[in-house]
Write a protein that holds these residues in place. Structure first.
Motif, mmCIF file in Angstrom:
data_model
loop_
_atom_site.group_PDB
_atom_site.id
_atom_site.type_symbol
_atom_site.label_atom_id
_atom_site.label_comp_id
_atom_site.label_asym_id
_atom_site.label_seq_id
_atom_site.Cartn_x
_atom_site.Cartn_y
_atom_site.Cartn_z
ATOM 1 N N PRO A 128 0.933 -1.223 -0.122
ATOM 2 C CA PRO A 128 -0.180 -0.116 -0.035
ATOM 3 C C PRO A 128 0.946 1.231 -0.100
ATOM 4 N N ALA A 129 0.092 2.206 -0.031
ATOM 5 C CA ALA A 129 0.992 3.579 -0.226
ATOM 6 C C ALA A 129 1.859 3.929 0.816
ATOM 7 N N PHE A 130 1.645 3.637 2.226
ATOM 8 C CA PHE A 130 2.175 3.787 3.261
ATOM 9 C C PHE A 130 3.573 2.620 3.332
ATOM 10 N N PHE A 131 3.725 1.638 2.326
ATOM 11 C CA PHE A 131 4.711 0.763 2.562
ATOM 12 C C PHE A 131 5.994 1.335 1.688
ATOM 13 N N SER A 132 7.087 1.194 2.437
ATOM 14 C CA SER A 132 8.384 1.637 1.733
ATOM 15 C C SER A 132 9.539 0.543 1.807
ATOM 16 N N GLN A 133 10.476 0.586 1.037
ATOM 17 C CA GLN A 133 11.557 -0.081 1.008
ATOM 18 C C GLN A 133 12.739 0.263 1.294
ATOM 19 N N PRO A 134 13.946 -0.197 1.856
ATOM 20 C CA PRO A 134 15.542 0.480 2.020
ATOM 21 C C PRO A 134 15.854 0.658 0.368
ATOM 22 N N LEU A 135 16.282 1.958 0.123
ATOM 23 C CA LEU A 135 16.607 2.240 -1.363
ATOM 24 C C LEU A 135 17.785 1.182 -1.686
ATOM 25 N N LEU A 136 18.887 0.964 -0.658
ATOM 26 C CA LEU A 136 19.918 0.360 -1.247
ATOM 27 C C LEU A 136 19.663 -1.087 -1.286
ATOM 28 N N SER A 137 18.617 -1.891 -0.643
ATOM 29 C CA SER A 137 18.209 -2.998 -0.789
ATOM 30 C C SER A 137 17.513 -3.369 -2.387
ATOM 31 N N ILE A 138 16.890 -2.136 -2.975
ATOM 32 C CA ILE A 138 16.489 -2.531 -4.271
ATOM 33 C C ILE A 138 17.081 -1.948 -5.433
ATOM 34 N N PHE A 139 18.111 -1.162 -5.100
ATOM 35 C CA PHE A 139 18.921 -0.661 -6.347
ATOM 36 C C PHE A 139 20.046 -1.485 -6.430
ATOM 37 N N PRO A 140 20.240 -1.975 -7.413
ATOM 38 C CA PRO A 140 21.338 -2.875 -7.831
ATOM 39 C C PRO A 140 22.665 -2.263 -8.121
ATOM 40 N N ASP A 141 22.432 -1.153 -8.768
ATOM 41 C CA ASP A 141 23.894 -0.664 -9.322
ATOM 42 C C ASP A 141 24.525 0.214 -8.402
ATOM 43 N N ARG A 142 25.231 -0.321 -7.398
ATOM 44 C CA ARG A 142 25.962 0.529 -6.346
ATOM 45 C C ARG A 142 27.125 1.426 -6.754
ATOM 46 N N LYS A 143 27.703 0.849 -7.998
ATOM 47 C CA LYS A 143 28.811 1.737 -8.470
ATOM 48 C C LYS A 143 28.193 3.118 -8.888
ATOM 49 N N TRP A 144 27.155 2.975 -9.513
ATOM 50 C CA TRP A 144 26.550 4.053 -10.050
ATOM 51 C C TRP A 144 25.994 5.048 -9.180
ATOM 52 N N LEU A 145 25.794 4.512 -7.877
ATOM 53 C CA LEU A 145 25.399 5.531 -6.778
ATOM 54 C C LEU A 145 26.655 6.291 -6.400
ATOM 55 N N GLU A 146 27.883 5.377 -6.264
ATOM 56 C CA GLU A 146 29.255 5.990 -5.725
ATOM 57 C C GLU A 146 29.820 6.918 -6.894
ATOM 58 N N THR A 147 29.329 6.850 -7.940
ATOM 59 C CA THR A 147 30.076 7.593 -8.855
ATOM 60 C C THR A 147 28.996 8.583 -9.560
ATOM 61 N N ASP A 148 28.370 8.134 -11.020
ATOM 62 C CA ASP A 148 27.712 8.986 -11.739
ATOM 63 C C ASP A 148 26.413 9.659 -10.752
ATOM 64 N N PHE A 149 25.883 9.076 -10.090
ATOM 65 C CA PHE A 149 25.116 9.972 -9.116
ATOM 66 C C PHE A 149 25.315 11.025 -8.440
ATOM 67 N N GLN A 150 26.519 10.791 -7.827
ATOM 68 C CA GLN A 150 26.894 12.041 -6.990
ATOM 69 C C GLN A 150 27.577 13.153 -8.032
ATOM 70 N N HIS A 151 27.869 12.667 -9.197
ATOM 71 C CA HIS A 151 28.410 13.678 -9.998
ATOM 72 C C HIS A 151 27.008 14.267 -10.871
ATOM 73 N N LEU A 152 25.933 13.676 -10.930
ATOM 74 C CA LEU A 152 24.852 14.394 -11.531
ATOM 75 C C LEU A 152 24.100 15.285 -10.565
ATOM 76 N N VAL A 153 24.128 14.956 -9.333
ATOM 77 C CA VAL A 153 23.694 15.839 -8.256
ATOM 78 C C VAL A 153 24.574 17.284 -8.182
ATOM 79 N N ARG A 154 25.597 16.896 -8.441
ATOM 80 C CA ARG A 154 26.739 18.170 -8.518
ATOM 81 C C ARG A 154 26.389 18.935 -9.400
ATOM 82 N N ARG A 155 25.903 18.405 -10.724
ATOM 83 C CA ARG A 155 25.841 19.238 -11.955
ATOM 84 C C ARG A 155 24.345 19.757 -12.078
ATOM 85 N N ARG A 156 23.442 19.075 -11.626
ATOM 86 C CA ARG A 156 22.159 19.410 -11.792
ATOM 87 C C ARG A 156 21.446 20.906 -11.852
ATOM 88 N N ARG A 157 22.100 21.782 -10.429
ATOM 89 C CA ARG A 157 21.498 23.119 -10.143
ATOM 90 C C ARG A 157 22.477 23.894 -11.575
#
Length: 518
Positions: A342-371
């Motif tokens: 249901p709408a109130f159900f949540s899951q830990p992000l790290l348990s359902i996101f498979p690409d840990r390397k992307w989170l440590e590299t591209d993701f950090q860079h994208l956030v930095r460049r977004r603004r």
């Protein structure tokens, strides 16, 4: 329908006589309407001059009578003074006045007494209103214009009935600020008590309950040379040290200060903490909510959920410099995966996101460049997201919302082995108008290294700031004291420059002029 306006000095006997004659006509004739304007004697001359100039009339003395021609689409038609009004009533209505001089004088005295009592009542009623004083610096910044309609709301200030809004912009001109003031007043927001504008620091932060600082010296460009960056640091440092001294001298002890913008957030907040020494450091926050929301937007796009479906994202470090987005507590709602609920159900992000390397590299860079991408396309700051970030912090701080975790830059020496003297973005929780640092987090070697890197960068910027202003603290304090008339404190500050040194050599022109007379 005949509509007349009768204006006069409250103590004028002829105004009193004309008033009673008009009342008689209004009672006898259903189509005769009178509007009375009673002006205090010392204000009459100025009011009469302005009214005659506006309508292109020529008239002297009290009273002044005219007929409104609104239904015919024209301006008011001047009748004249008392004699003209009396003659008009005799000719058109066959009614005159036989009031004696003694009665005229008695009624005039009663009019004046009634007017003074009315003014006293209004002043007493106004004194009962205790508005919340909100100051905004950099008021001509686009963020301010987006922010204000939502700021003046019970959703942001749930226990406040009236707000006095004070707009300060040291780079802007008075005409621009007055235009903004008119726009705000035209919003007709019930909580708005008054709006004031300032282009200098003479009245800055007086009685402040909330201060929102938006002036940041512009975006910190990547291609700027070292000299340009040093100049920016110097300008920002001078301004925010003076802000801090003024906050210390004139704001309330319980003031809540939020620093926002694109550049030097941690440094600006740290300078305020250092200079406003009588204010608890817990009253200062550098807003990281905008950066936190930008990280959620990047994750939401990648995971095909709304940004609002992601919570408990943590921003560590230097908000406008070297930061790190930590997802160890992040949760995702409404994710379309093998496990749903249901709408109130949540899951830990790290348990359902498979690409840990992307989170440590591209993701950090994208956030930095977004603004930066938004700013480069529009040529302006990301005003809407910046305003939303400020509102997010205010709602949490005022108890209007209850986020599990909200990242903010604060002075928190000792937490996570952070050094003293810097403002560092950490995860906070808010309870009863106070924040506390979330302590039950795992800090492994990689995260510890990133925290040390950010802390080192902030210490370096703080050092550069102090080097550019080695002789400034005494000068800034002197200028601040002069502005607020603290004569004895000024004399004490003079001694800081030595027995044979004239301190006016170090001061601004306005301060130098004051010292000359001491």
């Amino acid at each position: 329908m005949a509509k007349f306006v009768l204006a006069g000095k409250t103590d004028c006997p002829y105004y009193a006589k004309a008033e009673l004659l008009a009342d008689t006509l209004q009672q006898c004739l259903p189509d005769f309407k009178i509007h009375k304007i009673s002006i205090l004697p010392d204000e009459w001359k100025e009011w009469l001059g302005a009214t005659c100039e506006k309508n292109n009339w020529k008239h002297e003395g009290s009273p002044l009578v005219w007929r409104e021609l609104v239904e015919q689409g024209g301006k008011g038609m001047l009748l004249g003074g008392f004699s003209d009004f009396l003659e008009y009533c005799q000719d058109y209505y066959g009614i005159t006045s036989d009031m004696t001089t003694d009665v005229m004088l008695s009624v005039a005295a009663e009019n004046l007494e009634a007017k003074m009592n009315l003014i006293k009542e209004e002043q007493h009623r106004a004194s009962l209103i205790q508005p919340l004083h909100v100051w905004i610096t950099g008021a001509l910044n686009p963020t301010c214009q987006v922010l204000i309609p939502s700021l003046l709301s019970p959703e942001v200030f749930p226990k406040v009935s009236a707000i006095s809004l004070h707009l300060l912009d040291l780079e802007g001109n008075e005409e621009q600020l007055q235009s903004l003031r008119l726009e705000i007043e035209e919003l007709a927001i019930s909580m708005l008590h008054q709006v004031t504008t300032d282009t200098d620091l003479e009245r800055a932060f007086r009685k402040a309950d909330v201060i929102l600082l938006l002036d940041d010296g512009g975006h910190d460009g990547e291609n700027e040379g070292e000299e340009v960056k040093k100049k920016k640091v110097k300008v920002i440092s001078e301004r925010y040290k003076e802000y801090g001294l003024l906050i210390d001298a004139t704001a309330k002890e319980t003031v809540k200060v939020i620093v926002s913008g694109d550049s030097f957030l941690n440094l600006r907040c740290s300078l305020l903490v250092d200079c406003a020494r009588s204010i608890d450091s817990h009253q200062f926050i550098a807003a990281a909510a905008q950066l936190e929301n930008e990280a959620k937007a990047v994750l939401g796009k990648k995971m095909r959920v709304r940004a609002s479906d992601i919570t408990d994202v943590i921003v560590w470090g230097n908000i406008s410099g070297t930061f790190y987005i930590d997802l160890q507590r992040a949760k995702v709602f409404n994710h379309d995966g093998p496990i749903t609920g249901p709408a109130f159900f949540s899951q830990p992000l790290l348990s359902i996101f498979p690409d840990r390397k992307w989170l440590e590299t591209d993701f950090q860079h994208l956030v930095r460049r977004r603004r930066l991408a938004v700013t480069s396309k529009t040529g302006q700051v990301a005003a809407t997201s910046a305003a939303n970030g400020i509102l997010t912090v205010l709602k949490a701080w005022n108890g209007a919302s209850d986020p599990d975790v909200l990242s903010s830059g604060v002075a928190c020496p000792g937490h996570y082995s952070l050094p003293d003297g810097i403002v560092f973005s950490v995860p906070l929780t808010f309870t009863d108008g106070k924040w506390s640092v979330v302590s039950e987090l795992t800090v492994e070697n990689e995260l510890k290294y990133r925290l040390e890197l950010s802390a080192s960068e902030l210490q370096q910027k703080k050092f550069c700031s102090s080097k550019t202003l080695e002789n400034q603290p005494q000068i800034l304090m002197l200028n601040t004291c002069v502005m607020h008339g603290m004569h004895e404190l000024v004399m004490a500050q003079r001694r800081l420059f030595g027995k044979y040194t004239d301190p006016s050599n170090h001061c601004t022109n306005s301060t130098r002029a004051y010292l000359t007379g001491l």
